[in-house]
Design a protein around this motif. Sequence first.
Motif, PDB file in Angstrom:
ATOM      1  N   SER A   1     -15.595  15.930 -38.994  1.00  9.31           N
ATOM      2  CA  SER A   1     -15.945  15.054 -37.870  1.00  9.31           C
ATOM      3  C   SER A   1     -14.830  14.030 -37.671  1.00  9.31           C
ATOM      4  CB  SER A   1     -17.274  14.343 -38.134  1.00  9.31           C
ATOM      5  OG  SER A   1     -18.302  15.254 -38.403  1.00  9.31           O
TER       6      SER A   1
ATOM      7  N   VAL B   1     -28.076  11.246 -39.297  1.00 10.17           N
ATOM      8  CA  VAL B   1     -27.146  12.377 -39.240  1.00 10.17           C
ATOM      9  C   VAL B   1     -26.841  12.781 -40.680  1.00 10.17           C
ATOM     10  CG1 VAL B   1     -24.968  13.239 -38.305  1.00 10.17           C
ATOM     11  CG2 VAL B   1     -26.176  11.372 -37.139  1.00 10.17           C
TER      12      VAL B   1
ATOM     13  N   HIS C   1     -31.102  14.179 -36.716  1.00 18.66           N
ATOM     14  CA  HIS C   1     -30.085  14.937 -36.004  1.00 18.66           C
ATOM     15  C   HIS C   1     -29.964  16.326 -36.623  1.00 18.66           C
ATOM     16  CE1 HIS C   1     -25.977  16.243 -34.924  1.00 18.66           C
ATOM     17  NE2 HIS C   1     -26.178  15.553 -33.822  1.00 18.66           N
ATOM     18  N   ALA C   2     -29.802  17.325 -35.798  1.00 21.08           N
ATOM     19  CA  ALA C   2     -29.680  18.703 -36.276  1.00 21.08           C
ATOM     20  C   ALA C   2     -28.256  18.958 -36.739  1.00 21.08           C
ATOM     21  CB  ALA C   2     -30.061  19.685 -35.168  1.00 21.08           C
TER      22      ALA C   2
ATOM     23  N   PRO D   1     -22.118  15.457 -35.434  1.00 20.81           N
ATOM     24  CA  PRO D   1     -22.629  15.111 -34.107  1.00 20.81           C
ATOM     25  C   PRO D   1     -21.600  15.383 -33.011  1.00 20.81           C
ATOM     26  CG  PRO D   1     -21.916  13.129 -35.262  1.00 20.81           C
ATOM     27  CD  PRO D   1     -21.769  14.268 -36.239  1.00 20.81           C
ATOM     28  N   THR D   2     -22.107  15.721 -31.847  1.00 18.62           N
ATOM     29  CA  THR D   2     -21.299  15.771 -30.632  1.00 18.62           C
ATOM     30  C   THR D   2     -21.805  14.691 -29.693  1.00 18.62           C
ATOM     31  OG1 THR D   2     -22.774  17.310 -29.487  1.00 18.62           O
ATOM     32  CG2 THR D   2     -21.049  18.274 -30.894  1.00 18.62           C
TER      33      THR D   2
ATOM     34  N   GLU E   1     -23.024  15.115 -26.822  1.00 12.42           N
ATOM     35  CA  GLU E   1     -24.276  15.578 -26.229  1.00 12.42           C
ATOM     36  C   GLU E   1     -25.435  15.483 -27.226  1.00 12.42           C
ATOM     37  OE1 GLU E   1     -21.390  17.218 -26.232  1.00 12.42           O
ATOM     38  OE2 GLU E   1     -20.856  16.915 -24.112  1.00 12.42           O
ATOM     39  N   SER E   2     -25.217  15.926 -28.481  1.00 13.96           N
ATOM     40  CA  SER E   2     -26.314  15.931 -29.444  1.00 13.96           C
ATOM     41  C   SER E   2     -26.711  14.514 -29.841  1.00 13.96           C
ATOM     42  CB  SER E   2     -25.926  16.737 -30.689  1.00 13.96           C
ATOM     43  OG  SER E   2     -24.890  16.107 -31.421  1.00 13.96           O
ATOM     44  N   LEU E   3     -25.741  13.629 -30.019  1.00 17.70           N
ATOM     45  CA  LEU E   3     -26.060  12.260 -30.404  1.00 17.70           C
ATOM     46  C   LEU E   3     -26.698  11.511 -29.242  1.00 17.70           C
ATOM     47  CD1 LEU E   3     -26.044  10.146 -32.584  1.00 17.70           C
ATOM     48  CD2 LEU E   3     -23.704   9.538 -31.924  1.00 17.70           C
ATOM     49  N   SER E   4     -26.232  11.775 -28.030  1.00 16.79           N
ATOM     50  CA  SER E   4     -26.838  11.137 -26.857  1.00 16.79           C
ATOM     51  C   SER E   4     -28.294  11.552 -26.709  1.00 16.79           C
ATOM     52  CB  SER E   4     -26.050  11.494 -25.593  1.00 16.79           C
ATOM     53  OG  SER E   4     -26.577  10.843 -24.460  1.00 16.79           O
ATOM     54  N   ALA E   5     -28.580  12.842 -26.947  1.00 13.72           N
ATOM     55  CA  ALA E   5     -29.963  13.312 -26.860  1.00 13.72           C
ATOM     56  C   ALA E   5     -30.824  12.658 -27.934  1.00 13.72           C
ATOM     57  CB  ALA E   5     -29.995  14.835 -27.003  1.00 13.72           C
ATOM     58  N   ALA E   6     -30.283  12.503 -29.134  1.00 16.92           N
ATOM     59  CA  ALA E   6     -31.033  11.845 -30.202  1.00 16.92           C
ATOM     60  C   ALA E   6     -31.311  10.387 -29.849  1.00 16.92           C
ATOM     61  CB  ALA E   6     -30.264  11.940 -31.512  1.00 16.92           C
TER      62      ALA E   6
END
Length: 409
Positions: free
Chosen positions: A255, A331, A353-354, A358-359, A361-366
């Motif tokens: 990351s 995360v 977080h899955a 993190p990306t 998009e994924s962090l924003s969704a979380a």
Amino acid sequence: MRALLSTYGSRGDVEPLVALAMRLRELGAEVRVCAPPDEDFAQRLADVDVPLVPVGPSARALTLAAPQPSGLPERAARLIAGQFDAMPAAAEGCDVLVATGMVPAAAGALSVAEKLGIPSVSVTFQQITLPSPHRAPLAYPGRPFPPDVTDNRVLWDMDAESIDVLFAEALNTNRASAGLPPVKDVRDYVIGDRPWLATDPVLDPWQGMPDIDVVQTGSWILPDERPLPDELTAFLDAGEPPVFVGFGSMPMRGSEDVAQVCVEAIRAHGRRAVMARGWADLGLIDDLDDCFVVGEVNHQALFGRTAAVVHHGGQGTTTTATRSGAPQVVVPQAADQPYWAGRVADLGIGVAHAGPTPTVESLSAALDNALAPGTRTRAAAVAGEIRTDGAMTAARLLVDLVGTVGVVG
């Protein structure tokens, strides 16, 4: 009473011993701590005037080196030998030993206590190291479990076998040199007859084997009275509560752009950011004034002033964030961290977080879920249920133990 507290691990393994040491001193005990020689650990103990006995190599260097799984027995042997080298002198005159941290280090410390005839207590800061039919054990690097085996009891038997393969030879070689008999089951030896679980019963309700007599003390966290730095306070006062991002002792491998990802996801929600540098070495990505970077800081004071806390899921950070009432995005990177991420999600006080990387998009969704009003309401409700007396409970139990075995301090 004189107590020796021993660990090998990250800041999350050292900080609880600071709390226990302080509470023991309030009860009149003398305390010293065996821990890795890292500068930040030494400084933390020096700040509270607790003597440090350095043991083993730097924990940070060991973590950042990313060694191969095939080298795990060799590294474990170094840790065990380090315990046998440093602990006898450190334990001189002590009435009780508290052992925690990585399994091989704890096994070495407990062996030294056995050799010296000192009562000992084995402590874990996560119940996932204790056998349970309700969950599977963690697999050691290079020793995955067969995918077709799903019975948790069978998996725990395999876990015991893995621990013996990895650590028994080094442990028993050192024990033989000390005139001690060999250990046949390293995991059972480390757990002992009555292990302590230093976690909060609301955040981490014990679910295990009925034949394991676990003492759950509550989490060992001290009230932190340190003021926030003036510059940070000014930043907090200058706008709406920011989102905190910090990954503690996790280097966040894979990351490299994690600071960029986090800041972009936070900005997408119209929020400012406070980032903890940590072992991931987070830093500013540009010269805009909506981000602030901190080093060592009072999390208890800071988290209560945030909109959400994004972190790696260490037990201490998870407990502190939960007590603050701040919604969380966890995360998880390794070890027990996926477990704590799951607990945060199960309690409805944040998001797991899955995956570890993190990306935007994924962090924003979380953050969409974490920043929702219902999540903050739930987080505030759970915060009021978290115990604050864990370290003092443990300290009193240790004093009682020493009295029970007839040792006079």
